[in-house]
Enzyme design. Structure first.
Site, PDB file in Angstrom:
ATOM      1  N   LYS A  17      11.843  -6.357   7.778  1.00 24.91           N
ATOM      2  CA  LYS A  17      11.624  -5.369   8.837  1.00 24.91           C
ATOM      3  C   LYS A  17      11.645  -6.000  10.238  1.00 24.91           C
ATOM      4  O   LYS A  17      11.539  -7.225  10.375  1.00 24.91           O
ATOM      5  CB  LYS A  17      10.294  -4.657   8.570  1.00 24.91           C
ATOM      6  N   TYR A  59      13.578   7.008   4.921  1.00 23.05           N
ATOM      7  CA  TYR A  59      12.158   7.283   4.676  1.00 23.05           C
ATOM      8  C   TYR A  59      11.875   8.781   4.553  1.00 23.05           C
ATOM      9  O   TYR A  59      10.736   9.208   4.767  1.00 23.05           O
ATOM     10  CB  TYR A  59      11.306   6.668   5.785  1.00 23.05           C
ATOM     11  N   PHE A  69       2.195   9.215   9.846  1.00 22.73           N
ATOM     12  CA  PHE A  69       2.741   8.014  10.486  1.00 22.73           C
ATOM     13  C   PHE A  69       4.269   7.996  10.527  1.00 22.73           C
ATOM     14  O   PHE A  69       4.868   7.001  10.934  1.00 22.73           O
ATOM     15  CB  PHE A  69       2.224   6.750   9.781  1.00 22.73           C
ATOM     16  N   ARG A 110       8.141  -6.441  -5.753  1.00 26.82           N
ATOM     17  CA  ARG A 110       6.924  -5.765  -5.254  1.00 26.82           C
ATOM     18  C   ARG A 110       5.731  -6.728  -5.336  1.00 26.82           C
ATOM     19  O   ARG A 110       4.907  -6.776  -4.425  1.00 26.82           O
ATOM     20  CB  ARG A 110       6.624  -4.506  -6.078  1.00 26.82           C
ATOM     21  N   THR A 144       0.797  -2.937   0.504  1.00 25.14           N
ATOM     22  CA  THR A 144       1.338  -2.359   1.745  1.00 25.14           C
ATOM     23  C   THR A 144       0.588  -2.871   2.978  1.00 25.14           C
ATOM     24  O   THR A 144       1.208  -3.222   3.990  1.00 25.14           O
ATOM     25  CB  THR A 144       1.228  -0.812   1.688  1.00 25.14           C
ATOM     26  N   ARG A 191       3.707 -10.332   2.439  1.00 26.30           N
ATOM     27  CA  ARG A 191       3.041  -9.494   3.440  1.00 26.30           C
ATOM     28  C   ARG A 191       1.755 -10.141   3.951  1.00 26.30           C
ATOM     29  O   ARG A 191       1.395  -9.983   5.123  1.00 26.30           O
ATOM     30  CB  ARG A 191       2.790  -8.106   2.862  1.00 26.30           C
ATOM     31  N   ASN A 245       4.596  -4.530   8.283  1.00 28.02           N
ATOM     32  CA  ASN A 245       4.245  -5.353   7.125  1.00 28.02           C
ATOM     33  C   ASN A 245       5.392  -6.197   6.582  1.00 28.02           C
ATOM     34  O   ASN A 245       5.447  -6.509   5.399  1.00 28.02           O
ATOM     35  CB  ASN A 245       3.629  -4.469   6.035  1.00 28.02           C
ATOM     36  N   HIS A 266      10.279  -4.466   3.035  1.00 25.84           N
ATOM     37  CA  HIS A 266      10.333  -3.265   2.185  1.00 25.84           C
ATOM     38  C   HIS A 266      10.837  -3.680   0.808  1.00 25.84           C
ATOM     39  O   HIS A 266      11.681  -4.563   0.687  1.00 25.84           O
ATOM     40  CB  HIS A 266      11.320  -2.243   2.765  1.00 25.84           C
ATOM     41  N   GLU A 277      18.520   3.550  -2.982  1.00 28.00           N
ATOM     42  CA  GLU A 277      18.410   2.788  -1.729  1.00 28.00           C
ATOM     43  C   GLU A 277      19.570   1.809  -1.554  1.00 28.00           C
ATOM     44  O   GLU A 277      20.070   1.613  -0.443  1.00 28.00           O
ATOM     45  CB  GLU A 277      17.076   2.046  -1.703  1.00 28.00           C
TER      46      GLU A 277
HETATM   47  P1  GDP Z   1       5.307   0.466   0.503  1.00 26.76           P
HETATM   48  O1  GDP Z   1       6.029   1.069  -0.683  1.00 26.76           O
HETATM   49  O2  GDP Z   1       4.337  -0.611   0.132  1.00 26.76           O
HETATM   50  O3  GDP Z   1       6.257   0.025   1.597  1.00 26.76           O
HETATM   51  O4  GDP Z   1       4.372   1.619   1.127  1.00 26.76           O
HETATM   52  P2  GDP Z   1       4.614   3.189   1.374  1.00 26.76           P
HETATM   53  O5  GDP Z   1       5.807   3.689   0.596  1.00 26.76           O
HETATM   54  O6  GDP Z   1       3.297   3.856   1.154  1.00 26.76           O
HETATM   55  O7  GDP Z   1       4.915   3.285   2.943  1.00 26.76           O
HETATM   56  C1  GDP Z   1       6.190   2.982   3.454  1.00 26.76           C
HETATM   57  C2  GDP Z   1       6.013   2.230   4.744  1.00 26.76           C
HETATM   58  O8  GDP Z   1       5.418   3.080   5.706  1.00 26.76           O
HETATM   59  C3  GDP Z   1       5.067   1.015   4.679  1.00 26.76           C
HETATM   60  O9  GDP Z   1       5.684  -0.135   4.150  1.00 26.76           O
HETATM   61  C4  GDP Z   1       4.675   0.857   6.132  1.00 26.76           C
HETATM   62  O10 GDP Z   1       5.665   0.188   6.901  1.00 26.76           O
HETATM   63  C5  GDP Z   1       4.585   2.310   6.601  1.00 26.76           C
HETATM   64  N1  GDP Z   1       3.213   2.809   6.514  1.00 26.76           N
HETATM   65  C6  GDP Z   1       2.462   3.076   5.417  1.00 26.76           C
HETATM   66  N2  GDP Z   1       1.236   3.511   5.745  1.00 26.76           N
HETATM   67  C7  GDP Z   1       1.188   3.507   7.101  1.00 26.76           C
HETATM   68  C8  GDP Z   1       0.174   3.868   8.061  1.00 26.76           C
HETATM   69  O11 GDP Z   1      -0.933   4.264   7.727  1.00 26.76           O
HETATM   70  N3  GDP Z   1       0.526   3.744   9.391  1.00 26.76           N
HETATM   71  C9  GDP Z   1       1.762   3.319   9.792  1.00 26.76           C
HETATM   72  N4  GDP Z   1       2.020   3.224  11.098  1.00 26.76           N
HETATM   73  N5  GDP Z   1       2.728   2.971   8.916  1.00 26.76           N
HETATM   74  C10 GDP Z   1       2.445   3.070   7.592  1.00 26.76           C
END
Ligand code: GDP
Length: 142
Positions: A11, A51, A59, A87, A93, A104, A114, A117, A128
Site C-alpha cells: 500500500k 474495495y 471508513f 494472510r 488488520t 503489518r 497497514n 493487502h 482480485e
Molecule cells: P483486511 O482484510 O485485513 O485488509 O481488512 P478489511 O477487509 O476489514 O479492511 C480492508 C482495509 O480497509 C484494511 O486493510 C484497512 O486498510 C482499511 N480499514 C479497515 N478498518 C479501517 C478503519 O477502521 N479505518 C480506516 N481508515 N481504514 C480501515
C-alpha cells in the site's frame, strides 16, 4: 495444501517509506514465488471498484483517499496455501494487534495505513487477480 495464487498490494504508506523491496524480500523468503508484479497509481475509480465490498463502511472514503494518494506495488503470489500463508505473514488488520514478526506489525502505522493487502479467500483471490492482471491465469500452471 494445494499450490494456489493470491493477490498482494504493497500500500501507499509502505511504498512511501521505501519498504516495498523489504516486503517483497519477506514474501520471497516466506516461500512465495512472485508470478506477476507491477507498480501503479490507482485511480479513484479503480480503488472504489477494488474495495466495493466496503462501500457502506464509515471508513470507505478515507480508504479510497489513502489507496490513491501515491503509487502501490501489486503482485500475484504463488505457493502451497498462498491465501492463508500470506494472510498469516501479513498479520491482523490493525498493526497494534498484529503478532510480532508479521509484516503489518513491522511496517504498518495504524488500522487504515497497514502496509499490505491480501486476498481473504481463494474465490476473492481469483477475482482480485483478474481485476489487476486480466492476462494472468488465476490457477498455477506448474
Ligand atoms: P483486511 O482484510 O485485513 O485488509 O481488512 P478489511 O477487509 O476489514 O479492511 C480492508 C482495509 O480497509 C484494511 O486493510 C484497512 O486498510 C482499511 N480499514 C479497515 N478498518 C479501517 C478503519 O477502521 N479505518 C480506516 N481508515 N481504514 C480501515
Amino acid at each position: 495444501m494445494p499450490v494456489e495464487r493470491t493477490l498482494c498490494i504493497v500500500k501507499p504508506d509502505a511504498v512511501e517509506k521505501r519498504k516495498a523491496g523489504a516486503i517483497l524480500a519477506r514474501i520471497e523468503e516466506g516461500g512465495f514465488k512472485v508470478v506477476a508484479l507491477r507498480m501503479a497509481r490507482l485511480s479513484v475509480r479503480e480503488a472504489e471498484g477494488f474495495y466495493a465490498v466496503h462501500e457502506a463502511r464509515p471508513f470507505f472514503g478515507e480508504l479510497v483517499q489513502f489507496m490513491t494518494r501515491s503509487p502501490v506495488v501489486i503482485a500475484v503470489l504463488e505457493r502451497e496455501g498462498a491465501v492463508t500463508v500470506w494472510r498469516d505473514l501479513m498479520g491482523a488488520t490493525d498493526p497494534a494487534k498484529a503478532q510480532s514478526g508479521t509484516i503489518r506489525k513491522q511496517f504498518g502505522a495504524n488500522v487504515g495505513e497497514n502496509a499490505t493487502h491480501g486476498s481473504d479467500s481463494a474465490d476473492n483471490a481469483g477475482k482480485e487477480i483478474a481485476y489487476f492482471f486480466p492476462g494472468v491465469e488465476v490457477s498455477p500452471t506448474a
